[in-house]
Design a protein around this motif. Structure first.
Motif, mmCIF file in Angstrom:
data_model
loop_
_atom_site.group_PDB
_atom_site.id
_atom_site.type_symbol
_atom_site.label_atom_id
_atom_site.label_comp_id
_atom_site.label_asym_id
_atom_site.label_seq_id
_atom_site.Cartn_x
_atom_site.Cartn_y
_atom_site.Cartn_z
ATOM 1 N N TRP A 1 3.997 5.555 -6.441
ATOM 2 C CA TRP A 1 4.115 5.002 -7.546
ATOM 3 C C TRP A 1 2.558 6.017 -7.966
ATOM 4 O O TRP A 1 3.061 6.762 -8.761
ATOM 5 C CB TRP A 1 3.137 3.612 -7.791
ATOM 6 C CG TRP A 1 3.228 3.425 -9.127
ATOM 7 C CD1 TRP A 1 3.839 3.607 -9.883
ATOM 8 C CD2 TRP A 1 2.814 1.954 -9.891
ATOM 9 N NE1 TRP A 1 4.091 3.274 -10.802
ATOM 10 C CE2 TRP A 1 3.227 1.657 -11.088
ATOM 11 C CE3 TRP A 1 2.164 0.954 -9.571
ATOM 12 C CZ2 TRP A 1 2.389 0.839 -11.195
ATOM 13 C CZ3 TRP A 1 1.873 -0.154 -10.361
ATOM 14 C CH2 TRP A 1 1.923 0.014 -10.565
ATOM 15 N N PHE B 1 -4.640 1.536 -13.587
ATOM 16 C CA PHE B 1 -4.330 1.701 -12.162
ATOM 17 C C PHE B 1 -5.507 1.944 -11.131
ATOM 18 O O PHE B 1 -5.771 1.852 -10.423
ATOM 19 C CB PHE B 1 -3.659 2.902 -11.862
ATOM 20 C CG PHE B 1 -2.866 3.095 -10.296
ATOM 21 C CD1 PHE B 1 -1.425 2.719 -10.346
ATOM 22 C CD2 PHE B 1 -3.614 3.583 -9.724
ATOM 23 C CE1 PHE B 1 -0.967 2.774 -8.956
ATOM 24 C CE2 PHE B 1 -2.928 3.526 -8.126
ATOM 25 C CZ PHE B 1 -1.974 3.038 -7.837
ATOM 26 N N VAL C 1 -12.080 -5.422 -0.681
ATOM 27 C CA VAL C 1 -12.084 -5.143 0.495
ATOM 28 C C VAL C 1 -13.459 -4.543 1.346
ATOM 29 O O VAL C 1 -13.876 -5.124 3.022
ATOM 30 C CB VAL C 1 -11.053 -3.850 0.937
ATOM 31 C CG1 VAL C 1 -11.522 -3.100 2.746
ATOM 32 C CG2 VAL C 1 -10.721 -4.383 0.448
ATOM 33 N N LEU D 1 0.707 -1.048 0.287
ATOM 34 C CA LEU D 1 0.076 0.879 0.009
ATOM 35 C C LEU D 1 1.139 1.381 -0.058
ATOM 36 O O LEU D 1 0.226 2.355 -0.795
ATOM 37 C CB LEU D 1 -0.522 -0.015 1.046
ATOM 38 C CG LEU D 1 -2.034 -0.865 1.251
ATOM 39 C CD1 LEU D 1 -2.765 -1.021 2.345
ATOM 40 C CD2 LEU D 1 -2.455 -1.062 0.111
ATOM 41 N N LEU E 1 0.456 -13.512 -3.212
ATOM 42 C CA LEU E 1 -0.682 -14.242 -3.724
ATOM 43 C C LEU E 1 -0.550 -15.256 -3.213
ATOM 44 O O LEU E 1 0.240 -16.119 -3.284
ATOM 45 C CB LEU E 1 -0.216 -14.102 -5.248
ATOM 46 C CG LEU E 1 -0.829 -14.030 -6.365
ATOM 47 C CD1 LEU E 1 -1.955 -13.053 -6.416
ATOM 48 C CD2 LEU E 1 -0.272 -14.001 -7.743
HETATM 49 C C1 HEM Z 1 -2.103 -0.843 -9.782
HETATM 50 C C2 HEM Z 1 -1.716 -2.115 -9.493
HETATM 51 C C3 HEM Z 1 -2.474 -2.463 -7.676
HETATM 52 C C4 HEM Z 1 -2.906 -1.518 -7.021
HETATM 53 C C5 HEM Z 1 -3.724 0.033 -7.046
HETATM 54 C C6 HEM Z 1 -3.469 -2.606 -6.384
HETATM 55 C C7 HEM Z 1 -4.051 -2.355 -4.864
HETATM 56 C C8 HEM Z 1 -3.859 -2.736 -3.764
HETATM 57 C C9 HEM Z 1 -5.227 -2.593 -2.261
HETATM 58 C C10 HEM Z 1 -6.128 -1.251 -2.606
HETATM 59 C C11 HEM Z 1 -4.865 -4.171 -2.014
HETATM 60 C C12 HEM Z 1 -5.803 -3.992 -0.209
HETATM 61 C C13 HEM Z 1 -6.844 -4.287 0.003
HETATM 62 C C14 HEM Z 1 -7.429 -5.324 -0.587
HETATM 63 O O1 HEM Z 1 -6.324 -7.051 0.223
HETATM 64 O O2 HEM Z 1 -7.936 -6.071 -1.782
HETATM 65 C C15 HEM Z 1 -4.285 -4.958 -2.153
HETATM 66 C C16 HEM Z 1 -3.628 -6.154 -1.805
HETATM 67 C C17 HEM Z 1 -3.177 -7.019 -2.222
HETATM 68 N N1 HEM Z 1 -2.242 -7.394 -3.928
HETATM 69 FE FE1 HEM Z 1 -2.484 -5.812 -5.301
HETATM 70 N N2 HEM Z 1 -2.656 -3.666 -6.001
HETATM 71 C C18 HEM Z 1 -1.437 -3.564 -7.527
HETATM 72 C C19 HEM Z 1 -0.395 -4.480 -7.554
HETATM 73 C C20 HEM Z 1 -1.174 -6.242 -8.182
HETATM 74 C C21 HEM Z 1 -0.539 -6.500 -8.207
HETATM 75 C C22 HEM Z 1 0.389 -6.362 -9.120
HETATM 76 C C23 HEM Z 1 -0.362 -8.180 -7.427
HETATM 77 C C24 HEM Z 1 -0.002 -8.995 -7.540
HETATM 78 C C25 HEM Z 1 0.866 -9.291 -9.049
HETATM 79 C C26 HEM Z 1 -1.449 -7.465 -6.525
HETATM 80 C C27 HEM Z 1 -1.866 -8.649 -5.520
HETATM 81 C C28 HEM Z 1 -2.237 -7.960 -3.957
HETATM 82 C C29 HEM Z 1 -2.705 -9.186 -3.086
HETATM 83 C C30 HEM Z 1 -1.269 -10.984 -3.355
HETATM 84 C C31 HEM Z 1 -2.295 -8.647 -1.851
HETATM 85 C C32 HEM Z 1 -3.004 -9.245 -0.730
HETATM 86 C C33 HEM Z 1 -4.545 -9.593 -0.998
HETATM 87 C C34 HEM Z 1 -4.732 -9.901 0.913
HETATM 88 O O3 HEM Z 1 -4.389 -9.740 2.065
HETATM 89 O O4 HEM Z 1 -5.235 -11.321 1.371
HETATM 90 N N3 HEM Z 1 -1.270 -6.353 -6.203
HETATM 91 N N4 HEM Z 1 -4.095 -4.696 -3.897
#
Ligand code: HEM
Length: 139
Positions: free
Chosen positions: A13, A126, A137, A7, A64
């Protein structure tokens, strides 16, 4: 810990992407400002943007698990990967343009414009990723 880093890097970014748009708009004035913008954008890429999106990518990959790869979360991951990919296109263009800028080759600098324009897709992609993540969430 990983989520906090994910985060934090996300905030950095999108912040630096915004700052780079300002740099690019300023660079549209004349050739001299275009050269200055090319150098400034290169510096922000090296020191801020690349570390930020690499941190998002690496922390995302490390968090992941199999249950992330279905339903809406799968779309969030895919769009997140697209955002990283568009940013890499941007970095390629910025590096190439800076090389031309160092030798004052204005035509060469303009030749990377299509890549620069393509990389602007990072903004909607994005935002889609962010909205998807927020929706997941609060759901
Ligand atoms: C523009 C790029 C990205 C944004 C804006 C973003 C946003 C977020 C946010 C706000 C969360 C926390 C809330 C949630 O769990 O839904 C999160 C968690 C996570 N994101 Fe991203 N993300 C981005 C890129 C990525 C990428 C490229 C990956 C994997 C290759 C990724 C994998 C994950 C994972 C595994 C979690 C944890 C979920 C959990 O707690 O179970 N994210 N992301």
């Amino acid at each position: 810990m990983l989520l906090t880093l994910h985060l934090l890097a996300l905030g950095i970014w999108i912040g630096v992407v915004g700052a780079e748009f300002v740099i690019e708009f300023d660079g549209m004035k004349d050739d001299e400002s275009h050269i200055r913008a090319s150098k400034l954008h290169y510096t922000t890429d090296i020191w801020v943007e690349i570390p930020a999106f690499m941190t998002v990518l690496i922390t995302g990959l490390l968090m992941l698990s199999e249950d992330h790869l279905s339903g809406l979360f799968l779309y969030k991951v895919l769009f997140g990967l697209f955002a990283v990919a568009f940013n890499i296109v941007g970095v390629y263009a910025v590096f190439k343009r800076r090389k031309y800028a160092m030798s004052g080759d204005i035509e060469g600098m303009k030749s990377v414009d299509p890549f620069m324009k393509l990389s602007a897709a990072i903004i909607p992609v994005f935002l889609i990723t962010f909205v998807l993540a927020m929706y997941i969430v609060v759901q």
